[in-house]
Motif scaffolding. Structure first.
Motif, PDB file in Angstrom:
ATOM      1  N   GLN A   5       0.825  -1.199   0.000  1.00  0.00           N
ATOM      2  CA  GLN A   5       0.000   0.000   0.000  1.00  0.00           C
ATOM      3  C   GLN A   5       0.865   1.257   0.000  1.00  0.00           C
ATOM      4  O   GLN A   5       0.648   2.161  -0.782  1.00  0.00           O
ATOM      5  CB  GLN A   5      -0.899  -0.014   1.241  1.00  0.00           C
ATOM      6  CG  GLN A   5      -1.942   1.072   1.210  1.00  0.00           C
ATOM      7  CD  GLN A   5      -2.763   1.086   2.479  1.00  0.00           C
ATOM      8  OE1 GLN A   5      -2.239   1.063   3.568  1.00  0.00           O
ATOM      9  NE2 GLN A   5      -4.050   1.108   2.335  1.00  0.00           N
ATOM     10  N   ASN A   6       1.905   1.272   0.849  1.00  0.00           N
ATOM     11  CA  ASN A   6       2.720   2.471   0.940  1.00  0.00           C
ATOM     12  C   ASN A   6       3.477   2.752  -0.343  1.00  0.00           C
ATOM     13  O   ASN A   6       3.816   3.889  -0.628  1.00  0.00           O
ATOM     14  CB  ASN A   6       3.680   2.371   2.118  1.00  0.00           C
ATOM     15  CG  ASN A   6       2.966   2.688   3.423  1.00  0.00           C
ATOM     16  OD1 ASN A   6       1.822   3.131   3.399  1.00  0.00           O
ATOM     17  ND2 ASN A   6       3.619   2.455   4.520  1.00  0.00           N
ATOM     18  N   SER A   8       2.270   2.785  -3.128  1.00  0.00           N
ATOM     19  CA  SER A   8       1.455   3.559  -4.051  1.00  0.00           C
ATOM     20  C   SER A   8       1.233   5.003  -3.600  1.00  0.00           C
ATOM     21  O   SER A   8       0.525   5.753  -4.241  1.00  0.00           O
ATOM     22  CB  SER A   8       0.123   2.855  -4.296  1.00  0.00           C
ATOM     23  OG  SER A   8      -0.568   2.734  -3.087  1.00  0.00           O
ATOM     24  N   ILE A   9       1.881   5.393  -2.488  1.00  0.00           N
ATOM     25  CA  ILE A   9       1.877   6.823  -2.148  1.00  0.00           C
ATOM     26  C   ILE A   9       2.797   7.511  -3.145  1.00  0.00           C
ATOM     27  O   ILE A   9       3.944   7.111  -3.315  1.00  0.00           O
ATOM     28  CB  ILE A   9       2.424   7.071  -0.725  1.00  0.00           C
ATOM     29  CG1 ILE A   9       1.592   6.313   0.315  1.00  0.00           C
ATOM     30  CG2 ILE A   9       2.446   8.562  -0.417  1.00  0.00           C
ATOM     31  CD1 ILE A   9       2.219   6.331   1.703  1.00  0.00           C
ATOM     32  N   LEU A  75      -4.617   5.700 -11.552  1.00  0.00           N
ATOM     33  CA  LEU A  75      -4.176   6.239 -10.263  1.00  0.00           C
ATOM     34  C   LEU A  75      -5.029   7.436  -9.839  1.00  0.00           C
ATOM     35  O   LEU A  75      -5.112   7.755  -8.659  1.00  0.00           O
ATOM     36  CB  LEU A  75      -2.710   6.712 -10.353  1.00  0.00           C
ATOM     37  CG  LEU A  75      -1.629   5.644 -10.492  1.00  0.00           C
ATOM     38  CD1 LEU A  75      -0.286   6.308 -10.808  1.00  0.00           C
ATOM     39  CD2 LEU A  75      -1.525   4.817  -9.211  1.00  0.00           C
ATOM     40  N   GLN A 267      -9.422   7.033   2.152  1.00  0.00           N
ATOM     41  CA  GLN A 267      -9.181   7.889   0.990  1.00  0.00           C
ATOM     42  C   GLN A 267     -10.096   7.398  -0.127  1.00  0.00           C
ATOM     43  O   GLN A 267      -9.765   6.445  -0.827  1.00  0.00           O
ATOM     44  CB  GLN A 267      -7.708   7.822   0.611  1.00  0.00           C
ATOM     45  CG  GLN A 267      -7.155   8.817  -0.394  1.00  0.00           C
ATOM     46  CD  GLN A 267      -8.004   9.244  -1.557  1.00  0.00           C
ATOM     47  OE1 GLN A 267      -9.024   9.905  -1.376  1.00  0.00           O
ATOM     48  NE2 GLN A 267      -7.607   8.886  -2.757  1.00  0.00           N
ATOM     49  N   PHE A 271      -8.342  11.249  -6.229  1.00  0.00           N
ATOM     50  CA  PHE A 271      -6.977  11.362  -5.714  1.00  0.00           C
ATOM     51  C   PHE A 271      -7.017  12.386  -4.597  1.00  0.00           C
ATOM     52  O   PHE A 271      -7.940  13.209  -4.529  1.00  0.00           O
ATOM     53  CB  PHE A 271      -5.976  11.799  -6.809  1.00  0.00           C
ATOM     54  CG  PHE A 271      -6.241  13.167  -7.358  1.00  0.00           C
ATOM     55  CD1 PHE A 271      -5.709  14.302  -6.747  1.00  0.00           C
ATOM     56  CD2 PHE A 271      -7.045  13.341  -8.481  1.00  0.00           C
ATOM     57  CE1 PHE A 271      -5.978  15.572  -7.249  1.00  0.00           C
ATOM     58  CE2 PHE A 271      -7.316  14.622  -8.976  1.00  0.00           C
ATOM     59  CZ  PHE A 271      -6.781  15.731  -8.365  1.00  0.00           C
ATOM     60  N   LEU A 296      -2.251  10.631  -2.616  1.00  0.00           N
ATOM     61  CA  LEU A 296      -2.806   9.303  -2.369  1.00  0.00           C
ATOM     62  C   LEU A 296      -3.726   8.993  -3.539  1.00  0.00           C
ATOM     63  O   LEU A 296      -4.708   9.700  -3.772  1.00  0.00           O
ATOM     64  CB  LEU A 296      -3.587   9.270  -1.055  1.00  0.00           C
ATOM     65  CG  LEU A 296      -2.790   9.629   0.204  1.00  0.00           C
ATOM     66  CD1 LEU A 296      -3.655   9.422   1.447  1.00  0.00           C
ATOM     67  CD2 LEU A 296      -1.519   8.808   0.305  1.00  0.00           C
ATOM     68  N   PRO A 297      -3.401   7.953  -4.299  1.00  0.00           N
ATOM     69  CA  PRO A 297      -4.168   7.680  -5.514  1.00  0.00           C
ATOM     70  C   PRO A 297      -5.558   7.116  -5.242  1.00  0.00           C
ATOM     71  O   PRO A 297      -5.933   6.847  -4.096  1.00  0.00           O
ATOM     72  CB  PRO A 297      -3.301   6.677  -6.265  1.00  0.00           C
ATOM     73  CG  PRO A 297      -2.355   6.124  -5.285  1.00  0.00           C
ATOM     74  CD  PRO A 297      -2.245   7.078  -4.133  1.00  0.00           C
ATOM     75  N   PHE A 300      -7.056   4.228  -2.580  1.00  0.00           N
ATOM     76  CA  PHE A 300      -5.924   4.024  -1.669  1.00  0.00           C
ATOM     77  C   PHE A 300      -6.348   3.291  -0.411  1.00  0.00           C
ATOM     78  O   PHE A 300      -5.623   2.485   0.145  1.00  0.00           O
ATOM     79  CB  PHE A 300      -5.297   5.357  -1.288  1.00  0.00           C
ATOM     80  CG  PHE A 300      -4.084   5.236  -0.426  1.00  0.00           C
ATOM     81  CD1 PHE A 300      -2.843   4.992  -0.990  1.00  0.00           C
ATOM     82  CD2 PHE A 300      -4.170   5.342   0.962  1.00  0.00           C
ATOM     83  CE1 PHE A 300      -1.707   4.863  -0.202  1.00  0.00           C
ATOM     84  CE2 PHE A 300      -3.045   5.205   1.766  1.00  0.00           C
ATOM     85  CZ  PHE A 300      -1.814   4.966   1.172  1.00  0.00           C
ATOM     86  N   VAL A 303      -6.167   5.285   5.785  1.00  0.00           N
ATOM     87  CA  VAL A 303      -5.027   6.140   6.098  1.00  0.00           C
ATOM     88  C   VAL A 303      -5.001   6.363   7.601  1.00  0.00           C
ATOM     89  O   VAL A 303      -6.002   6.770   8.189  1.00  0.00           O
ATOM     90  CB  VAL A 303      -5.166   7.511   5.394  1.00  0.00           C
ATOM     91  CG1 VAL A 303      -3.970   8.404   5.730  1.00  0.00           C
ATOM     92  CG2 VAL A 303      -5.320   7.340   3.890  1.00  0.00           C
TER      93      VAL A 303
END
Ligand code: ZN
Length: 322
Positions: A5-6, A8-9, A75, A267, A271, A296-297, A300, A303
């Motif tokens: 997951q991280n 994709s930040i 994204l 999220q 985006f 954050l796409p 996501f 969070v």
């Protein structure tokens, strides 16, 4: 799972811009590498051709935001816009910026090669005591405006508004404005670089005055100025650990989030742009700090924020989602 997951930040590498009015606070207070002691702008989140940010780490390291927009559109969710729509900047005004105005979409499309117009908003990161911004003008008619400009009666024409750290200001297209010496702001705006200069204090840049754009300015300036009370708000004392909406405009939604005890949210926007403006902490276990900017796409998910920090969050309004 968490690592995936991280990745994709989308952490962004800012693009620095030297300006005749710039300084060194982007290095001294934000820790960026700057190209000179006259660095005025940090384009923190941008896919604009005049400053296209690269991804700093993770799966897309080294790619530009515009490349991701072109090739990894998922994204950014499913949104009806023809380019990455927003741009976030930090501005260090060591000296006064020019007195300026921006066009709206319609005017920019017709006269600026299909550019977007520029609606922008400012969160004041720092301001000297008794700081004032130029926002609006006093002319009631186009003739009066033209006369004041021709005679350079700036002190009679321009409206100055007191501001302090933590203020938030919405600037619609057609609003005459100028950031003044000593102020630092975070700006969220449409992805546009079209500025019409009305007056530049007779300054020289590389030995020559910067171009003025009186005719175009006259065509786009709103007469009279919009009610100032709708434009400036104080937001230095908002509730902690919750999203505080600063503005809903046609082009962006902006919030301030001050983390103290911790925040958890989903999220769910196409985006979400996040700018860390003070402090530091953890996001899903990863360290983030003042001066970090990331997206954050889409999809996501969860969070978790912990630490002591302030963030500005932004995205585009729901009407663009298809
Ligand atoms: Zn502006």
């Amino acid at each position: 799972m968490m690592k995936q997951q991280n990745n994709s930040i989308l952490f962004l590498e800012p693009v620095m811009k030297q300006m005749v009015w710039g300084g060194s606070r982007l290095r001294d207070e934000f820790g960026y590498v700057i190209p000179g002691e006259d660095t005025g702008e940090c384009w923190a989140v941008s896919a604009h051709p005049n400053g296209d940010c690269k991804i700093r780490s993770g799966d897309f390291e080294g790619k530009t935001l515009s490349e991701l927009w072109d090739n990894e559109r998922a994204l950014f969710g499913s949104i009806a816009v023809d380019r990455f729509p927003l741009l976030a900047k930090i501005i260090d005004a060591k000296e006064d910026l020019s007195i300026q105005v921006h066009p709206d979409d319609q005017y920019a499309k017709a006269y600026e090669n299909g550019s977007l117009g520029k609606t922008e908003c400012w969160y004041i990161l720092d301001a000297p005591r008794d700081a004032k911004l130029v926002i609006g003008h006093s002319a009631r008619t186009k003739e009066e405006l033209a006369n004041r400009i021709a005679r350079e009666q700036w002190s009679e024409l321009l409206v100055k508004v007191p501001v302090r750290k933590g203020d938030f200001i919405q600037i619609d297209p057609g609003t005459v404005h100028a950031i003044t010496a000593g102020i630092m702001i975070l700006e969220i705006q449409q992805s546009s670089d079209i500025t019409y200069r009305l007056y530049d204090y007779g300054r020289l840049s590389g030995g020559i005055p910067r171009e003025l754009h009186i005719k175009k300015s006259m065509e786009v300036i709103q007469i009279p100025t919009t009610d100032l009370n709708q434009m400036v708000s104080h937001c230095d004392n908002l509730p902690k650990d919750t999203w505080n909406q600063l503005v809903v405009s046609d082009y962006y939604l902006v919030w301030k989030l001050e983390v103290e005890k911790g925040v958890c949210f989903q999220q769910n926007f196409p985006f979400l742009i996040m700018n860390v403006i003070e402090g530091d902490g953890l996001m899903n276990g990863q360290h983030i700090k003042k001066g970090d900017h990331f997206i954050l796409p889409n999809l996501f998910g969860e969070v978790q924020l912990q630490g002591k920090m302030s963030l500005i969050l932004s995205t585009i309004p729901q009407k663009y989602i298809v």
